[in-house]
Design an enzyme around this catalytic site. Structure first.
Site, PDB file in Angstrom:
ATOM      1  N   PHE A  29       0.941  -1.160   0.059  1.00  0.00           N
ATOM      2  CA  PHE A  29       0.107   0.014  -0.043  1.00  0.00           C
ATOM      3  C   PHE A  29       0.922   1.247   0.012  1.00  0.00           C
ATOM      4  O   PHE A  29       2.127   1.187   0.144  1.00  0.00           O
ATOM      5  CB  PHE A  29      -0.961   0.085   1.314  1.00  0.00           C
ATOM      6  CG  PHE A  29      -1.642  -1.316   1.390  1.00  0.00           C
ATOM      7  CD1 PHE A  29      -2.813  -1.280   0.790  1.00  0.00           C
ATOM      8  CD2 PHE A  29      -1.166  -2.383   2.243  1.00  0.00           C
ATOM      9  CE1 PHE A  29      -3.725  -2.642   0.869  1.00  0.00           C
ATOM     10  CE2 PHE A  29      -2.079  -3.451   2.205  1.00  0.00           C
ATOM     11  CZ  PHE A  29      -3.208  -3.719   1.523  1.00  0.00           C
ATOM     12  N   SER A  60      -6.773  -7.906  -1.210  1.00  0.00           N
ATOM     13  CA  SER A  60      -6.207  -7.297   0.082  1.00  0.00           C
ATOM     14  C   SER A  60      -6.644  -5.736   0.206  1.00  0.00           C
ATOM     15  O   SER A  60      -6.484  -5.021  -0.781  1.00  0.00           O
ATOM     16  CB  SER A  60      -4.777  -7.209   0.313  1.00  0.00           C
ATOM     17  OG  SER A  60      -4.142  -8.483   0.310  1.00  0.00           O
ATOM     18  N   CYS A  93      -3.517  -4.991   6.928  1.00  0.00           N
ATOM     19  CA  CYS A  93      -3.773  -5.573   5.871  1.00  0.00           C
ATOM     20  C   CYS A  93      -4.728  -6.739   5.989  1.00  0.00           C
ATOM     21  O   CYS A  93      -4.378  -7.660   6.672  1.00  0.00           O
ATOM     22  CB  CYS A  93      -2.577  -5.901   4.907  1.00  0.00           C
ATOM     23  SG  CYS A  93      -3.120  -7.226   3.465  1.00  0.00           S
ATOM     24  N   THR A 111      -7.869  -9.737   4.250  1.00  0.00           N
ATOM     25  CA  THR A 111      -8.273 -10.263   3.151  1.00  0.00           C
ATOM     26  C   THR A 111      -9.799 -10.242   2.799  1.00  0.00           C
ATOM     27  O   THR A 111     -10.669 -10.579   3.792  1.00  0.00           O
ATOM     28  CB  THR A 111      -7.974 -11.899   3.113  1.00  0.00           C
ATOM     29  OG1 THR A 111      -6.406 -11.909   3.062  1.00  0.00           O
ATOM     30  CG2 THR A 111      -8.311 -12.586   1.986  1.00  0.00           C
ATOM     31  N   ALA A 161      -7.789 -12.615  12.723  1.00  0.00           N
ATOM     32  CA  ALA A 161      -7.468 -13.631  13.790  1.00  0.00           C
ATOM     33  C   ALA A 161      -7.019 -13.229  15.138  1.00  0.00           C
ATOM     34  O   ALA A 161      -6.992 -11.821  15.352  1.00  0.00           O
ATOM     35  CB  ALA A 161      -6.243 -14.196  13.193  1.00  0.00           C
ATOM     36  N   HIS A 173       1.219  -4.485   7.727  1.00  0.00           N
ATOM     37  CA  HIS A 173       1.695  -5.400   9.047  1.00  0.00           C
ATOM     38  C   HIS A 173       1.815  -4.396   9.992  1.00  0.00           C
ATOM     39  O   HIS A 173       3.056  -3.739  10.280  1.00  0.00           O
ATOM     40  CB  HIS A 173       2.819  -6.030   8.612  1.00  0.00           C
ATOM     41  CG  HIS A 173       2.749  -6.925   7.486  1.00  0.00           C
ATOM     42  ND1 HIS A 173       3.863  -7.558   6.634  1.00  0.00           N
ATOM     43  CD2 HIS A 173       1.581  -7.520   6.959  1.00  0.00           C
ATOM     44  CE1 HIS A 173       3.386  -8.248   5.749  1.00  0.00           C
ATOM     45  NE2 HIS A 173       1.898  -8.240   5.846  1.00  0.00           N
ATOM     46  N   THR A 192       4.492  12.121   7.546  1.00  0.00           N
ATOM     47  CA  THR A 192       5.875  12.611   8.258  1.00  0.00           C
ATOM     48  C   THR A 192       5.973  12.838   9.429  1.00  0.00           C
ATOM     49  O   THR A 192       5.075  13.663  10.065  1.00  0.00           O
ATOM     50  CB  THR A 192       6.215  13.935   6.751  1.00  0.00           C
ATOM     51  OG1 THR A 192       5.956  13.517   5.670  1.00  0.00           O
ATOM     52  CG2 THR A 192       7.813  13.961   7.138  1.00  0.00           C
TER      53      THR A 192
END
Length: 213
Positions: A2, A41, A48, A50, A68, A106, A159
């Site tokens: 991404f 995704s 991220c 699914t 999960a 992640h 930033t």
């Protein structure tokens, strides 16, 4: 992959237990359902996730994702409720403009928003909704955050303006506040944080060299 450039604000419309430890979330969005497919995704508030189901609705599409137990424990997904707004970004395609920075989706941990300050000029006149956000990073990833470097917060590429220990700040312009969930953020909020991928690899390389690899 991404870029951290948010393309929509979705809304959590249902949360249900699924196959034991999984939690299935349904999200309403303004995405064209014709552009979504099973297995796609989508970055949802940073992580991220699914697509496991989707369909059309008036003015957009709904889609479902599974989270999960580890995702629920290590991100803010465990705090989400029906009605929670969520920053959304579709996975980038080859040839897309890289407007932010390389983001994996992640999440490394949860930062704490400790202050929001509206920015004014010397005469005290407001510059609109421009705001400075000060956050505390988890100590184990604070070293990866550098002044003028990039950081992903709730899926948004930003930033870093200033760093002192595990405290850092970012400045958000009116446009970003309007098209993301940041307009409603206040002190005390928990924020998903992903550090810059290049900073992580640079640190690992230095560690390996120090160990003689």
């Amino acid at each position: 992959m991404f870029t951290g450039i948010i393309s929509d604000i979705g809304e959590i419309v249902s949360i249900a237990a699924f196959q034991g430890t999984l939690r299935r979330l349904r999200i309403h969005s303004h995405f064209d359902p014709a552009t979504i497919q099973l297995g796609a995704s989508i970055a949802c508030g940073g992580p991220c996730l699914t697509v496991v189901n989707f369909g059309a609705l008036e003015g957009g599409a709904w889609f479902e994702v599974d989270a999960a137990a580890e995702t629920l424990a290590l991100t803010t997904l465990g705090d989400w409720k029906v009605g929670t707004p969520v920053n959304l970004e579709r996975a980038m395609k080859i040839g897309d403009e890289l407007g932010g920075h390389i983001v994996t989706g992640h999440v490394d941990g949860i930062a704490e928003l400790i202050a929001r300050d509206e920015i004014t000029d010397r005469e005290g006149a407001s510059w609109g909704e421009t705001a400075r956000f000060t956050l505390r990073a988890p100590r184990e990833i604070a070293a990866f955050i550098a002044t003028k470097g990039s950081v992903t917060l709730d899926g948004t590429s930003l930033t870093v303006n200033h760093v002192e220990g595990d405290i850092f700040s970012v400045l958000l312009i009116p446009h970003t506040l309007q098209i993301t969930t940041w307009g409603d953020r206040r002190a005390g909020d928990r924020i998903n944080i992903e550090v810059d991928l290049m900073a992580r690899y640079a640190a690992r390389l230095a560690q390996a060299r120090a160990a003689g690899y």
